[in-house]
Design a protein around this motif. Sequence first.
Motif, PDB file in Angstrom:
ATOM      1  N   GLU A 254     -19.897  78.635  11.737  1.00  0.00           N
ATOM      2  CA  GLU A 254     -19.359  78.046  10.509  1.00  0.00           C
ATOM      3  C   GLU A 254     -20.326  77.021   9.928  1.00  0.00           C
ATOM      4  N   HIS A 255     -20.736  77.282   8.693  1.00  0.00           N
ATOM      5  CA  HIS A 255     -21.714  76.403   8.050  1.00  0.00           C
ATOM      6  C   HIS A 255     -21.063  75.086   7.622  1.00  0.00           C
ATOM      7  N   LEU A 256     -21.845  74.027   7.700  1.00  0.00           N
ATOM      8  CA  LEU A 256     -21.403  72.761   7.145  1.00  0.00           C
ATOM      9  C   LEU A 256     -21.602  72.795   5.642  1.00  0.00           C
ATOM     10  N   ALA A 257     -20.654  72.241   4.914  1.00  0.00           N
ATOM     11  CA  ALA A 257     -20.831  72.124   3.466  1.00  0.00           C
ATOM     12  C   ALA A 257     -21.988  71.174   3.173  1.00  0.00           C
ATOM     13  N   HIS A 258     -22.484  71.225   1.958  1.00  0.00           N
ATOM     14  CA  HIS A 258     -23.555  70.302   1.580  1.00  0.00           C
ATOM     15  C   HIS A 258     -23.053  68.864   1.706  1.00  0.00           C
ATOM     16  N   PRO A 259     -23.949  67.908   1.973  1.00  0.00           N
ATOM     17  CA  PRO A 259     -23.511  66.516   2.119  1.00  0.00           C
ATOM     18  C   PRO A 259     -22.732  66.044   0.900  1.00  0.00           C
ATOM     19  N   PRO A 260     -21.684  65.269   1.119  1.00  0.00           N
ATOM     20  CA  PRO A 260     -20.869  64.803  -0.023  1.00  0.00           C
ATOM     21  C   PRO A 260     -21.619  63.792  -0.868  1.00  0.00           C
ATOM     22  N   GLN A 261     -21.214  63.689  -2.122  1.00  0.00           N
ATOM     23  CA  GLN A 261     -21.766  62.663  -2.999  1.00  0.00           C
ATOM     24  C   GLN A 261     -21.087  61.332  -2.668  1.00  0.00           C
ATOM     25  N   GLU A 262     -21.866  60.365  -2.218  1.00  0.00           N
ATOM     26  CA  GLU A 262     -21.324  59.048  -1.872  1.00  0.00           C
ATOM     27  C   GLU A 262     -22.412  58.012  -2.035  1.00  0.00           C
ATOM     28  N   ASP A 263     -21.979  56.772  -2.151  1.00  0.00           N
ATOM     29  CA  ASP A 263     -22.942  55.679  -2.323  1.00  0.00           C
ATOM     30  C   ASP A 263     -23.798  55.554  -1.058  1.00  0.00           C
ATOM     31  N   ARG A 264     -25.110  55.493  -1.268  1.00  0.00           N
ATOM     32  CA  ARG A 264     -26.048  55.330  -0.163  1.00  0.00           C
ATOM     33  C   ARG A 264     -27.121  54.321  -0.559  1.00  0.00           C
ATOM     34  N   VAL A 265     -27.618  53.638   0.430  1.00  0.00           N
ATOM     35  CA  VAL A 265     -28.712  52.682   0.228  1.00  0.00           C
ATOM     36  C   VAL A 265     -30.030  53.429   0.377  1.00  0.00           C
ATOM     37  N   THR A 266     -30.918  53.251  -0.589  1.00  0.00           N
ATOM     38  CA  THR A 266     -32.244  53.855  -0.493  1.00  0.00           C
ATOM     39  C   THR A 266     -33.162  52.899   0.268  1.00  0.00           C
ATOM     40  N   VAL A 267     -33.682  53.387   1.410  1.00  0.00           N
ATOM     41  CA  VAL A 267     -34.543  52.565   2.256  1.00  0.00           C
ATOM     42  C   VAL A 267     -35.983  52.748   1.803  1.00  0.00           C
ATOM     43  N   SER A 268     -36.660  51.664   1.554  1.00  0.00           N
ATOM     44  CA  SER A 268     -38.039  51.749   1.080  1.00  0.00           C
ATOM     45  C   SER A 268     -38.980  52.116   2.218  1.00  0.00           C
ATOM     46  N   GLY A 269     -40.155  52.591   1.840  1.00  0.00           N
ATOM     47  CA  GLY A 269     -41.166  52.912   2.834  1.00  0.00           C
ATOM     48  C   GLY A 269     -40.924  54.267   3.490  1.00  0.00           C
ATOM     49  N   VAL A 270     -41.723  54.542   4.518  1.00  0.00           N
ATOM     50  CA  VAL A 270     -41.663  55.816   5.238  1.00  0.00           C
ATOM     51  C   VAL A 270     -41.209  55.564   6.671  1.00  0.00           C
ATOM     52  N   SER A 271     -40.307  56.426   7.139  1.00  0.00           N
ATOM     53  CA  SER A 271     -39.883  56.397   8.544  1.00  0.00           C
ATOM     54  C   SER A 271     -40.454  57.615   9.239  1.00  0.00           C
ATOM     55  N   TYR A 272     -40.531  57.573  10.570  1.00  0.00           N
ATOM     56  CA  TYR A 272     -41.240  58.612  11.312  1.00  0.00           C
ATOM     57  C   TYR A 272     -40.309  59.320  12.309  1.00  0.00           C
ATOM     58  N   ALA A 273     -40.237  60.630  12.161  1.00  0.00           N
ATOM     59  CA  ALA A 273     -39.521  61.475  13.121  1.00  0.00           C
ATOM     60  C   ALA A 273     -40.558  62.019  14.092  1.00  0.00           C
ATOM     61  N   ILE A 274     -40.570  61.514  15.294  1.00  0.00           N
ATOM     62  CA  ILE A 274     -41.604  61.844  16.281  1.00  0.00           C
ATOM     63  C   ILE A 274     -40.951  62.629  17.408  1.00  0.00           C
ATOM     64  N   ASP A 275     -41.515  63.822  17.705  1.00  0.00           N
ATOM     65  CA  ASP A 275     -40.866  64.675  18.701  1.00  0.00           C
ATOM     66  C   ASP A 275     -41.884  65.636  19.296  1.00  0.00           C
ATOM     67  N   ASN A 276     -41.413  66.479  20.225  1.00  0.00           N
ATOM     68  CA  ASN A 276     -42.265  67.518  20.788  1.00  0.00           C
ATOM     69  C   ASN A 276     -42.727  68.479  19.712  1.00  0.00           C
ATOM     70  N   ALA A 277     -43.826  69.142  19.969  1.00  0.00           N
ATOM     71  CA  ALA A 277     -44.365  70.085  18.987  1.00  0.00           C
ATOM     72  C   ALA A 277     -43.418  71.237  18.740  1.00  0.00           C
ATOM     73  N   TRP A 278     -42.596  71.599  19.728  1.00  0.00           N
ATOM     74  CA  TRP A 278     -41.718  72.756  19.578  1.00  0.00           C
ATOM     75  C   TRP A 278     -40.341  72.393  18.990  1.00  0.00           C
ATOM     76  N   SER A 279     -40.115  71.108  18.716  1.00  0.00           N
ATOM     77  CA  SER A 279     -38.814  70.689  18.190  1.00  0.00           C
ATOM     78  C   SER A 279     -38.612  71.220  16.769  1.00  0.00           C
ATOM     79  N   THR A 280     -37.414  71.763  16.501  1.00  0.00           N
ATOM     80  CA  THR A 280     -37.095  72.284  15.168  1.00  0.00           C
ATOM     81  C   THR A 280     -35.863  71.610  14.574  1.00  0.00           C
ATOM     82  N   ASP A 281     -35.285  70.636  15.288  1.00  0.00           N
ATOM     83  CA  ASP A 281     -34.065  69.993  14.774  1.00  0.00           C
ATOM     84  C   ASP A 281     -34.200  68.472  14.819  1.00  0.00           C
ATOM     85  N   PRO A 282     -35.148  67.904  14.063  1.00  0.00           N
ATOM     86  CA  PRO A 282     -35.338  66.438  14.108  1.00  0.00           C
ATOM     87  C   PRO A 282     -34.074  65.710  13.651  1.00  0.00           C
TER      88      PRO A 282
END
Length: 639
Positions: A254-282
């Motif tokens: 069962e697929h998840l619906a698209h994320p709902p429209q809601e108020d969110r804070v935009t975080v400045s700058g870049v964040s890093y998702a660091i994982d194994n080379a074979w990871s496909t679900d960061p």
Amino acid sequence: MLQKNSLVLYKTQPAVIIETGEKYTIEYCTALPTVGGKSASFAQQKVREKDITPFPGNVSALKTDLPAMLAQAGRTPPDISASVKAQLSDVYELLASDPETAEAAVSFSDIAALTGTQQASDVWSLYLALKTEPFFADASVPGSGDFSFTLRTAAEMQAITEKQNTKNREQEIRAAFIARLKQRKLQLPDDAQLMQDVEALALGKTDKSRTLKEAGFSETPEKAHKLLLDTGIWTAERNPYPSRWGLSMQSAAEHLAHPPQEDRVTVSGVSYAIDNAWSTDPDDAIAFDGTHVWVHVADPASIVAPDSTIDTAARNRGTTLYIPEGAARMLAEESLEDYALGLAPESRALSFKILLDETGAVADCDILKTIVKVERLTYVQADGKKETPELAPLYAIAKRNEERRIKAGAVSISLPEVHIAAAGGDVSITPVMQTQASAVVREFMLLAGEAAARFAFKHAIPFPYVSQERPDIPKDLPEGLAGQYRLRRCMRSRSIGITPLQHAGLGLGMYSQVTSPLRRYGDLVAHQQLRAFIGKKDLLGKDELLERIAAGDAAASTAVKAERKSNLHWTLVYLSRNPEWTGQAVVVELKGKQAVCLIPELGQETVLNPSRPVQLNDTLTVRAGNISIPDLLVTFTAV
């Protein structure tokens, strides 16, 4: 009143009256003599007269007659002589020729009289013939104390004969199949259809197999697996363990619906998702803005409500199943595009904004619904950039947090790990590199877990806390792998509950897992609670929460067991394909003349009988032999 030694029928089998009175004591055969010389077994039973049916004329029988009668009825078809069949046919013709008897019920006594049957064995043969030959239909009235039969029409007899012939042909075909199976020489693909119950047993879908029983094999999953390999129905690559543990090898549907429209804070700058080379679900990313540590986590809880069909399915899985063939995800594969971090220019997250004090401990935490920009890096790529202005602070924060935990009694264990992959017919076993970047990610995840636990405790949110009792570590802990091995054996099992307790192994006063809601149900529940709190919505109560996390944790434990079995399965496949393989084994424990060893390049443990004296942390070159994939067994020997 029936006489002693009368032949009677008791629950479809012959018996002899051995005592008379208010109740009759009967004796009957329960087991036939064996080829090895074991004598027949008998049982006695007190019965009422209505519980037995006498054969006509108080026919006398002896206890010694019963095994032969039982064997006669036990054969398929029953062992009935041609003369008895001929007699019964003659009686049928005689009765059918008279219109008065052709339509009436005829007693067994009358039929026996017409055939002149008197001896117990002959009476029993006649009874079997009446029950199995097509001439007569049983018309006995239960509890009447006698047998009666009616004549069948020619059309009825023809239909029965055709059905019996078909059955006989099927029995002949099956007997031939069983003979081929015993010789492991099946006729494929046709015979594969007859092995479905064997496959079901090998896959844990049943605990019985008619085929194995008929062939004289033990009815075990291991035996079924071996027979499927020996006959060529399965190849060695077939992994039965997820199915045997009741797990699906397919991701949630069962697929998840698209994320709902809601108020969110935009975080400045870049964040890093660091994982194994074979990871496909960061599902996590980290950053530092000069003041606050940020841990951004995938936000499927924005759409997965408690007790929704997706939530229930995830609870039943407990976790994403990672096996060498791939991942069977707790949430639908297609949902990663919307909810994993770093797969799109902007990612939606549930973010932990953490303020550290001068010692590096968590001073405060805010939890926000955010939009972040995420850059994905492998561990190796991150280590290559560890001196850059963007990543250097992350490494420094992680180092300080690890030092803080160690001072608080944290236990760090480093044992060799491998990554096993099976794809396209190939199997690879690759050592997992210990990188600085993996330690950085670990420390940030621990900061998020600690911060979430403190946030939940501060605001009285019912929450899943993870704890671990302090281990008893010996003072004479050896160096090297031997020390790490003993240290692991000292550790206590972790616990999950709704009361914040110390996690001694991590050196934390309280802790919760919150950084993998895409693949751990407990983390998803934690996010549901946090989101409900910051959104001022109803929270799950303590009892409800405890039921959910207990169910999810039990399912996750099952998945872990299936993963271990699957990894060992593919390791044995790899070794069977590489018979010349040799590797290094490290002695980690001594037990008399035996040495417990770790084989780092396989991630395996084994027990050896060295031909020379060895000490802890000595290395031995070993070879694999006696590989049994169905039994998950392999013998390593020093060379």
